[in-house]
Design a protein around this motif. Sequence first.
Motif, short mmCIF file in Angstrom:
data_model
loop_
_atom_site.label_atom_id
_atom_site.label_comp_id
_atom_site.label_asym_id
_atom_site.label_seq_id
_atom_site.Cartn_x
_atom_site.Cartn_y
_atom_site.Cartn_z
N PRO A 318 0.84 -1.21 0.00
CA PRO A 318 0.00 0.00 0.00
C PRO A 318 0.87 1.26 0.00
O PRO A 318 1.97 1.28 0.57
N VAL A 320 0.95 5.72 0.19
CA VAL A 320 0.26 6.97 0.55
C VAL A 320 1.03 8.14 -0.06
O VAL A 320 2.24 8.06 -0.30
N PRO A 360 -4.55 4.59 2.79
CA PRO A 360 -3.57 4.15 1.78
C PRO A 360 -4.25 3.53 0.56
O PRO A 360 -5.36 3.01 0.66
N ASP A 401 5.67 3.81 0.88
CA ASP A 401 4.98 2.60 1.34
C ASP A 401 5.39 2.33 2.79
O ASP A 401 6.22 3.05 3.34
#
Lengths: 428, 245
Positions: A318, A320, A360, A401
Amino acid sequence: MNNVTSHWEKKIKKILYGLAAVIIGSSFSSVSFAVQGMGAKSQEAFLRMRTVVFYDTQFSFAPANRVKVGDEFSCTGKVMLMPTWPQEIPFSGISFFNFFVPGPQVLRKAIWVNEKYFQFNSVVLEKGGTYAYKMVLQARNPGTYPMGPMLSMEEAGPFIGPEEFLTIEGTRGGFTNPVKTLLGNTVDLENYGTARMITWTLLTTVVGIVWLVYWLSKPFTRRLGLVAAGRKDELFNPMDRQVCFLFTVGTIVLVAAAAMITKAQYPVTIPIQETKYYIKPLPPEPTLIQAEVTDATYDVPGRTLSFHIQIKNVGDKPVVLKEFLTANVRFLNPDIPGNNWNPSFPEVNGGPMKVSPSEPINPGETKTVEVSMQSAEWENQRLTMYHETTNRFGGLLFFTDPSGTRQIYAIADQIVIPKFGGTVGGGM
Amino acid sequence: MQLSQADVEIKNLERKFDIVVIVSMFFAFIGGYHIHQMLLAGDWSFWIDWKDRMWWPVVAPIADIAFPAAIQSILWTKFKMPIGATFSTVGLFFGQWMNRYWNFWGWGTYPLNFVFPETLIPQAVVLDGVLMISNNFVITALVGGELWGWLFYPANWPMIAPYHVPVEYYGQLMSMADLIQYEYIRTSTPEYIRMVETGTMRSFAGGVLGVSAFFSGFVSACMYFLWWFFGKFFGSTKFVKHSSV
């Protein structure tokens, strides 16, 4: 009579007050120049946001920002030439990695670009390329100066990186800059060749002045009348012609002799060097993000840039959105733990970057998020694009990540719609 | 005795007037010539790493022969004074040194060995001498103009030779002039615009300086004609009819 005197006294006072105002005003201008640094703000917003972006800049003297005369320090960082280079700005790729400082207050001892020594000549760079630089400098002159990396590009102009003010302490007296030549002797660049240059300067000047003194010792203005009256033959005597011949031939002989003596003194000389060479950009990092900005607005009264961006995570972790960097201004996402402003960042702190939704983006997921940055720096840094004919923005988006791996995504060609709000009156 | 006293006073007065005229001309010429020189020769004159063997001997003499020719035109035809070129170049040199000393060194802290001006005075003396000997501006243009171009580089070589000594720096070959420009940062003059030592004249395989000097002399001669006529035009006397005042 007294009235007349008083009138003139008043006039003189007015002139003196005016002069004082000009002097005080000039002083304030100097102060404001010093505070603003090297004037990057005078360049157009679209130029600074969409062409060259400096990031990861670090100065070895931070955070103390003090060194002594003779101390060496370094400036490192990276620079990306935006892949979507504006069509309005010519691109030849011919560039020079420079260091901006008002004059030689520091010496540029060496530069490396992508770990290759950067010569005194220009290089050819690529659109979309990222280049890591390291500049080693030496403090030369005491004082406080703005300084930082700069990339000068043919046709496009100078691009100024983030800056810091450095205070150099000590005195310049006794500062030397020794260099060993290929002939084996060591010289001081601070005054190399100066005595010889001044000697020859004085010698040739004396020749000229003696020539002038000889002629100007004769009546001057009177000759105008005598020539006009057709009596010009009276103005010369045989000695004049002998002196003239002596000076003419003597000067030629002097120049020829001096050149030959110099040639004997300096038998080994080389021409000034000039070439251009290619520097390979850093290998591209794996792209685990695909993104596209779909629309952007700038709220003028609210001083807020907002845009929607569709992000697809093609990696296996994931991600962000952590940061947006443009024109040496950084906006950080406060929702990410530890993503706080570091005082030793040389960039300008733009403030928080609001990302919504803030969750995320998971592997394989595509999500449209709204990014919003309200900041006075849009105005302070003259990044308000509605004043410009090319109303587009750009910059670098930094994703991260959970492991802290960073991915950089460049956006450079998105049009911005200004929202003026309220009633805006006339004008041009 | 009375007459003799009057003669002395007249001579003193005339001399004082001469000095006022000469000093005024000197500063007026400095102003005009210096601006002209900075605009046309500019960087070639400012920086040691632009004083190369190809463009500098071409650019500087061609740009700089303008004022000597124009001022010779006035001082020779009106005053029969063979000092026009020397007078103007000494003025230019004075102005340049004030600029380099106060601004470049004093204010900008550039070392003088980076920013000293080239000398034009030897060529100017020769140009004045040719005019005086020949008493003919066409001969002065052809002979003096050529000598002006040819003498430029050797007249400056005693000053610039040390800056062509080779040095190795981080595995690179540089001249001392290259190294000085590399180390002493020139923020407002991006180095990428350096054009020194690049160009088609390299096809002369090492003979670049001779070609530069010859070309410079040729164009200087042409420029001399042009600027002689400028001087003639601007130095002409116009009388206004009383009735039209």
